[in-house]
Write an enzyme that holds these catalytic residues in place. Structure first.
Site, PDB file in Angstrom:
ATOM      1  CG  ASP A  34     -71.974  40.387   3.868  1.00  0.00           C
ATOM      2  OD1 ASP A  34     -71.470  39.808   4.851  1.00  0.00           O
ATOM      3  OD2 ASP A  34     -71.778  40.033   2.700  1.00  0.00           O
ATOM      4  N   GLY A  82     -74.305  37.725   5.795  1.00  0.00           N
ATOM      5  CA  GLY A  82     -74.080  36.341   5.398  1.00  0.00           C
ATOM      6  C   GLY A  82     -75.216  35.781   4.563  1.00  0.00           C
ATOM      7  N   GLY A  83     -76.376  36.416   4.637  1.00  0.00           N
ATOM      8  CA  GLY A  83     -77.559  35.909   3.937  1.00  0.00           C
ATOM      9  C   GLY A  83     -77.331  35.766   2.443  1.00  0.00           C
ATOM     10  CG  PHE A  84     -75.955  38.180  -1.613  1.00  0.00           C
ATOM     11  CD1 PHE A  84     -77.056  38.328  -2.441  1.00  0.00           C
ATOM     12  CD2 PHE A  84     -74.699  38.059  -2.189  1.00  0.00           C
ATOM     13  CE1 PHE A  84     -76.904  38.356  -3.828  1.00  0.00           C
ATOM     14  CE2 PHE A  84     -74.537  38.088  -3.578  1.00  0.00           C
ATOM     15  CZ  PHE A  84     -75.645  38.239  -4.390  1.00  0.00           C
ATOM     16  CD  GLN A 123     -83.824  41.484  -0.128  1.00  0.00           C
ATOM     17  OE1 GLN A 123     -84.069  41.520  -1.339  1.00  0.00           O
ATOM     18  NE2 GLN A 123     -82.609  41.220   0.340  1.00  0.00           N
ATOM     19  CG  ASP A 148     -71.046  46.062  -1.372  1.00  0.00           C
ATOM     20  OD1 ASP A 148     -70.619  44.964  -1.766  1.00  0.00           O
ATOM     21  OD2 ASP A 148     -72.256  46.255  -1.148  1.00  0.00           O
ATOM     22  CB  CYS A 167     -56.216  57.199 -13.783  1.00  0.00           C
ATOM     23  SG  CYS A 167     -56.026  56.475 -12.144  1.00  0.00           S
ATOM     24  CB  CYS A 192     -53.895  55.451  -9.448  1.00  0.00           C
ATOM     25  SG  CYS A 192     -53.537  54.178 -10.669  1.00  0.00           S
ATOM     26  CB  CYS A 197     -52.251  55.666 -14.255  1.00  0.00           C
ATOM     27  SG  CYS A 197     -53.650  54.554 -14.525  1.00  0.00           S
ATOM     28  CG  HIS A 218     -56.388  51.728 -12.964  1.00  0.00           C
ATOM     29  ND1 HIS A 218     -56.284  53.090 -13.141  1.00  0.00           N
ATOM     30  CD2 HIS A 218     -57.454  51.330 -13.715  1.00  0.00           C
ATOM     31  CE1 HIS A 218     -57.220  53.503 -13.971  1.00  0.00           C
ATOM     32  NE2 HIS A 218     -57.944  52.460 -14.338  1.00  0.00           N
TER      33      HIS A 218
HETATM   34 ZN    ZN Z   1     -54.844  54.539 -12.532  1.00  0.00          ZN
END
Ligand code: ZN
Length: 402
Positions: A93, A95-97, A219, A296, A334, A336, A339, A365
């Site tokens: 990004d 840096g502005g935000f 914007q 994001d 899930c 993963c 899990c 997770h």
């Molecule tokens: Zn998971």
């Protein structure tokens, strides 16, 4: 010829799937980009992001890396990829935000913005040119233009002024960016040999040129006429992709969805559309429905550190007593590695005992859930069943444990 390649592969209503290719990775969209604020996705090892979660792109924050360790340190080591060992794509990004959301004592001028570092209070200055220089030092594949972020509830006149400044800064960002690319591209190979193996080139005849791509930011807060104007004039300047900024900054959900309804499908169809800093799983699905390709958000890792768990049947809070003796995984749907192995009861214990592994496992997770959600979204768009999926999903995840 462009530093990135972008094609739409399927459409379902306004929702679309696509393939974004950078010199470092092939990224299927809609895509969620885990946030690597300070050169790390908090609590989650790159090995896991690569091998298990298969994240193809993450985000780096210019503001944080500018303050610490500083662009000269990262440039000296050969860029953020080499410094961190993350070899796939990076988006940084501007840096502005963060300057507008994290710091006090800001002095905004035509030239840029002076602020005090949130780390040591020292005076710092960022401008479109400095932001481009820092992002060139970081060496990300996608660079964001430097913009001003007015408060979400800013009135029409204040937002209009901010928009004009952001447009002037967008031109300056592009001017500096183009100069930097000319310098960098001398002797540059679009597919460095160390990453060539990891890049599946979709079509060998499409070659990438140059180093970094630059995205412009639309914007205009909740003012639809200003959003339209910002879109039109940002596209006139000409960028490799376009982002919607200034949403999810405290405005009501209908305002965000209203802006997306108004603006997302009018953004150039032949470039990726990125909604910055958003959001909850519902927000992602709703934004994809309106034509957005990239996201994001810190939510999966931030919530992971405070015990918040995203699941296919809503949000749960691992701190709640009801999970103390529960041998079920965080999410039965899930697959993963967290899990597959650990129970809610054990994870709650780790959390209550202040063990750092709790944050790591829950963050892992949560990221798996976000990336799986995007995989499912892409599948449904390609199958032409996204609208039905959207309705079922929103109904299914409507429960939230406090
Ligand atoms: Zn998971």
């Amino acid at each position: 010829m462009s530093p990135i390649d972008w094609v739409v592969t399927a459409k379902d209503g306004r929702a679309r799937t696509g393939i974004l290719t950078t010199r470092r990775s092939v990224i299927e969209t809609p895509v969620f980009m885990p946030v690597g604020t300070q050169g790390t996705v908090k609590g989650v090892r790159f090995e896991w992001l690569e091998n298990e979660l298969d994240a193809r792109i993450i985000l780096g924050n210019t503001y944080h890396l500018f303050l610490r360790p500083g662009p000269e340190v990262i440039r000296g080591i050969g860029g953020l990829h080499k410094f961190s060992t993350w070899n796939r794509s990076l988006l940084t990004d501007s840096g502005g935000f963060q300057v507008f959301s994290l710091t006090d004592l800001r002095k905004l001028t035509e030239e840029g913005v002076e602020f005090r570092s949130h780390i040591d209070g020292s005076k710092k200055f960022l401008s479109p040119e400095i932001s481009m220089d820092v992002q060139a030092a970081l060496g990300s594949e996608i660079v964001m233009a430097f913009d001003e972020c007015p408060p979400g509830d800013a009135g029409h006149e204040r937002t209009k002024q901010s928009l004009e400044l952001t447009l002037r800064w967008a031109k300056r960002s592009k001017g500096r960016f183009d100069e930097l690319q000319k310098v960098q591209s001398a002797g540059f190979s679009p597919y460095p040999t160390e990453v060539r193996a990891s890049v599946e080139i979709r079509d060998e005849s499409r070659t990438l040129s140059g180093n970094q791509a630059l995205f412009g930011i639309i914007q205009g807060a909740g003012h639809l006429d200003l959003r339209s104007e910002s879109l039109e004039r940002t596209v006139e300047i000409g960028f490799d992709g376009y982002a919607i900024g200034g949403l999810s900054v405290g405005e009501e959900k209908p305002v965000m969805y209203g802006v997306l309804d108004h603006v997302a499908h009018k953004m150039p169809a032949d470039a990726p559309r990125y909604l910055m800093g958003v959001g909850t799983p519902e927000d992602l699905v709703e934004a994809v429905y309106r034509g957005v390709d990239m996201f994001d958000c810190v939510m999966p890792t931030r919530n992971g550190r405070t015990g918040g768990v995203f699941t296919w049947s809503g949000k749960l809070n691992i701190r709640n007593a009801q999970h103390a003796t529960d041998s079920a995984p965080l999410d039965a749907d899930c697959s993963c590695s967290v899990c597959r192995r650990y129970s809610r009861g054990y994870l709650r214990h780790l959390y209550q005992a202040g063990e750092m592994l709790a944050a790591t496992l829950i963050s892992h997770h949560n990221l798996a859930f976000y990336l799986d959600l995007m995989r499912r979204v892409r599948f449904e768009i390609k199958a032409g069943s996204f609208e039905m999926f959207r309705r079922n999903f929103l109904e299914r995840i409507s429960t939230t444990e406090k």
